[in-house]
Write an enzyme that holds these catalytic residues in place. Structure first.
Site, mmCIF file in Angstrom:
data_model
loop_
_atom_site.group_PDB
_atom_site.id
_atom_site.type_symbol
_atom_site.label_atom_id
_atom_site.label_comp_id
_atom_site.label_asym_id
_atom_site.label_seq_id
_atom_site.Cartn_x
_atom_site.Cartn_y
_atom_site.Cartn_z
ATOM 1 N N TYR A 78 97.020 107.088 -66.426
ATOM 2 C CA TYR A 78 97.872 108.171 -66.918
ATOM 3 C C TYR A 78 97.322 109.516 -66.487
ATOM 4 C CZ TYR A 78 101.225 110.762 -69.579
ATOM 5 O OH TYR A 78 102.262 111.597 -69.913
ATOM 6 N N PHE A 130 119.694 127.626 -50.646
ATOM 7 C CA PHE A 130 119.812 126.175 -50.659
ATOM 8 C C PHE A 130 120.349 125.800 -52.037
ATOM 9 C CE2 PHE A 130 118.776 121.780 -51.267
ATOM 10 C CZ PHE A 130 119.441 121.271 -50.169
ATOM 11 N N THR A 131 121.182 124.772 -52.086
ATOM 12 C CA THR A 131 121.933 124.462 -53.311
ATOM 13 C C THR A 131 121.055 124.372 -54.567
ATOM 14 O OG1 THR A 131 121.786 122.159 -52.643
ATOM 15 C CG2 THR A 131 123.828 123.300 -52.121
ATOM 16 N N ASP A 221 109.601 127.907 -49.341
ATOM 17 C CA ASP A 221 110.125 126.557 -49.488
ATOM 18 C C ASP A 221 109.576 125.803 -48.284
ATOM 19 O OD1 ASP A 221 111.501 124.175 -49.314
ATOM 20 O OD2 ASP A 221 113.345 125.002 -50.138
ATOM 21 N N LYS A 264 110.981 115.179 -47.008
ATOM 22 C CA LYS A 264 111.377 115.527 -45.635
ATOM 23 C C LYS A 264 110.135 115.471 -44.738
ATOM 24 C CE LYS A 264 114.849 117.315 -48.223
ATOM 25 N NZ LYS A 264 114.872 117.178 -49.689
ATOM 26 N N ARG A 388 128.669 120.381 -45.375
ATOM 27 C CA ARG A 388 127.903 121.582 -45.731
ATOM 28 C C ARG A 388 128.819 122.771 -45.470
ATOM 29 N NH1 ARG A 388 123.256 120.435 -48.658
ATOM 30 N NH2 ARG A 388 125.139 120.041 -49.811
ATOM 31 N N PHE A 455 129.481 119.293 -54.958
ATOM 32 C CA PHE A 455 129.619 118.447 -53.768
ATOM 33 C C PHE A 455 129.161 117.021 -53.993
ATOM 34 C CE2 PHE A 455 125.117 118.739 -53.148
ATOM 35 C CZ PHE A 455 124.813 119.994 -53.658
HETATM 36 C C1 P71 Z 1 118.996 117.474 -47.970
HETATM 37 C C2 P71 Z 1 118.312 117.668 -49.256
HETATM 38 C C3 P71 Z 1 118.648 116.782 -50.415
HETATM 39 C C4 P71 Z 1 119.873 117.324 -51.028
HETATM 40 C C5 P71 Z 1 119.766 118.209 -52.086
HETATM 41 C C6 P71 Z 1 120.915 118.792 -52.585
HETATM 42 C C7 P71 Z 1 122.132 118.503 -52.019
HETATM 43 C C8 P71 Z 1 122.238 117.605 -50.988
HETATM 44 C C9 P71 Z 1 121.093 117.019 -50.493
HETATM 45 C C10 P71 Z 1 116.756 119.093 -50.359
HETATM 46 C C11 P71 Z 1 116.030 120.311 -50.348
HETATM 47 C C12 P71 Z 1 115.968 121.127 -49.175
HETATM 48 C C13 P71 Z 1 115.321 122.343 -49.209
HETATM 49 C C14 P71 Z 1 115.250 123.202 -48.023
HETATM 50 C C15 P71 Z 1 114.764 121.987 -51.493
HETATM 51 C C16 P71 Z 1 115.398 120.774 -51.517
HETATM 52 C C17 P71 Z 1 115.422 120.003 -52.782
HETATM 53 N N1 P71 Z 1 117.487 118.714 -49.340
HETATM 54 N N2 P71 Z 1 114.730 122.739 -50.357
HETATM 55 O O1 P71 Z 1 118.831 118.341 -47.101
HETATM 56 O O2 P71 Z 1 116.550 120.750 -48.015
HETATM 57 O O3 P71 Z 1 114.541 118.955 -52.705
HETATM 58 O O4 P71 Z 1 116.015 116.948 -52.958
HETATM 59 O O5 P71 Z 1 113.527 116.802 -53.201
HETATM 60 O O6 P71 Z 1 114.881 117.916 -54.933
HETATM 61 O O7 P71 Z 1 119.672 116.455 -47.825
HETATM 62 P P1 P71 Z 1 114.769 117.583 -53.490
#
Ligand code: P71
Length: 463
Positions: A78, A130-131, A221, A264, A388, A455
């Site tokens: 833990y 970013f969303t 980021d 990523k 997108r 979305f």
């Molecule tokens: C991508 C994603 C995943 C995603 C998230 C929201 C809508 C659709 C797809 C996530 C990112 C990202 C950047 C620059 C933070 C996050 C969040 N990308 N910054 O591209 O690209 O990270 O998903 O691990 O929470 O498909 P998280």
């Protein structure tokens, strides 16, 4: 910097394949039924109905044998798991921040960062939204302000650093609201929503100078910042023989902290981290982590996940890995370019972005051309992509209207180390076939709209 054994020109996968996952093929009728069932939203389709999955590069990478071996060494305690210390030292070595809190994924880190730094009524400038990042900033009481260079909003502009911050836009905001209402600038490496476009080191240096003068921290980021480092080496004067890892460190050293989706660049299926240099911010992050993620030495992850992340970070900064990564995306992009398919230029690092405005000029943006194109590509080929555009951008909180972004895109996102060059050929063929019959494609109407990040779960019907 050799990225293949004997020459520099072509890329090759710097690995061989030890285990395979079989793909399932479907008929057009099956795919049509599947997309109808999913409300014409690729997020709602089942992965079993997908042939080549280009929905996202997030958490979809293939891990290496070393990462899998590390999983077996998960210390599932833990508190104080040995794997946490491996992760902490990998982050310190390659990203350079003093303090690290693991989180379950990127948005977990964004939640902590936003809650700690943003006060009600603040403004958070950033190089394009970013969303999830913007949503957390808004939920913490902030207003996001886009300060990316104008070139980023033009899919045909070939400016090599479309991720740059426009310092005049930033200065305008700071003059208007005052530096004390700007808790930090949110700086994204290889800007996702702009098409995977990098900022330059020169731009970051200027930004650092400006922020020092006004006492504004820079929060990176870091999600795709190794990929950003690759472009700096390729395009910026003075970096052509600097190792990737040194470029990454130089970037991080100019910033005050980061949020990271390790799904990523860092080659894991789940995980992320929060990092910073300031001791007080770290104390707050550790404390909030207990509320939202889990104890600060696991942050919602298993020990084995942290071990895979530590190893993934190490692999992500190798020259041969990134050469193949960028090479594969470019290979697909050039095929589409050659056939005249409109895509965002220059080709970015993690995906090819089809410009749905030019692909489907006969569909009004209020009829969601990118959403419709993603659905059609799925029906045509079983290839899953992501909208997108107008759907992702959401509604303006003040007017309640669709934001109607300049970029109306379909993202063909390439998972790391998963698909082969032959798969890229198949993708190119499918997109080109669709382009030839583009006049037949119709728009959509939204029939269900969820309140947050619409979305993901919105449903549509054909017009
Ligand atoms: C991508 C994603 C995943 C995603 C998230 C929201 C809508 C659709 C797809 C996530 C990112 C990202 C950047 C620059 C933070 C996050 C969040 N990308 N910054 O591209 O690209 O990270 O998903 O691990 O929470 O498909 P998280």
């Amino acid at each position: 910097m050799n990225t293949t054994q004997h020459e520099h020109h072509s890329w090759a996968e710097p690995y061989k394949i030890k285990m395979v996952e079989l793909l399932r093929m479907t008929t057009r009728e099956e795919r049509l039924a599947a997309i109808r069932e999913a409300g014409y939203n690729t997020f709602l389709t089942r992965s079993r109905d997908v042939y080549i999955d280009l929905l996202t590069d997030s958490g979809t990478s293939a891990m290496s044998d070393r990462q899998w071996a590390g999983m077996m060494r998960g210390d599932e305690a833990y508190s104080g798991s040995e794997n946490f210390y491996h992760l902490e030292s990998a982050v310190r070595e390659y990203y350079g921040y003093r303090h690290v809190v693991p989180t379950h994924q990127g948005r977990g880190a964004e939640n902590l960062m936003s809650k700690i730094l943003i006060r009600e009524g603040d403004y958070v400038p950033g190089n394009m939204y970013f969303t999830t990042t913007r949503l957390h900033q808004e939920m913490a009481g902030g207003t996001f302000v886009d300060v990316i260079v104008d070139e980023a909003h033009d899919p045909q502009d070939r400016f090599p650093f479309k991720g740059n911050v426009d310092l005049d836009k930033l200065d305008e905001l700071v003059r208007e609201v005052g530096a004390d209402r700007v808790p930090y600038i949110s700086l994204e490496g290889n800007v996702n929503m702009a098409g995977g476009q990098p900022f330059s080191m020169a731009n970051l240096r200027l930004l650092r100078g400006y922020c020092d003068k006004h006492g504004i921290p820079i929060i990176l980021d870091a999600t795709r910042t190794v990929e950003n480092s690759w472009f700096i080496r390729e395009r910026e004067d003075g970096y052509s023989s600097t190792p990737l890892r040194a470029i990454l460190r130089e970037i991080c050293d100019m910033t005050d902290g980061c949020t990271m989706s390790a799904k990523k660049d860092a080659l894991v299926n789940i995980g992320g981290f929060f990092a910073c240099n300031d001791g007080d911010v770290f104390l707050k992050a550790k404390n909030l982590a207990v509320v939202y993620e889990g104890l600060h030495t696991y942050g919602g992850l298993a020990g084995r996940d942290m071990e895979a992340m530590a190893q993934g970070i190490r692999e992500s900064v190798t020259e041969e890995h990134m050469a193949a990564r960028i090479g594969q995306v470019r290979y697909l992009g050039r095929k589409l370019e050659a056939a005249g398919v409109p895509i965002v230029e220059p080709i970015g690092s993690h995906a090819i972005f089809i410009d749905a405005r030019r692909f489907l000029p006969h569909i009004d943006q209020e009829q969601y051309p990118a959403q419709s194109l993603a659905a059609e590509l799925f029906i045509e080929s079983g290839i899953r992509s992501m909208e997108r555009g107008n759907v992702s951008a959401g509604r303006d909180p003040v007017t309640g209207r669709n934001r109607q972004p300049k970029l109306e895109l379909v993202r063909l996102t390439i998972p790391r180390r998963v698909y082969t060059q032959a798969h890229m050929d198949v993708v190119a063929e499918a997109v080109i076939d669709l382009y030839r019959r583009r006049e037949e494609i119709r728009g959509l109407k939204m029939v269900y709209e969820p309140e947050y990040l619409r979305f993901f779960q919105a449903r549509f019907e054909p017009l």
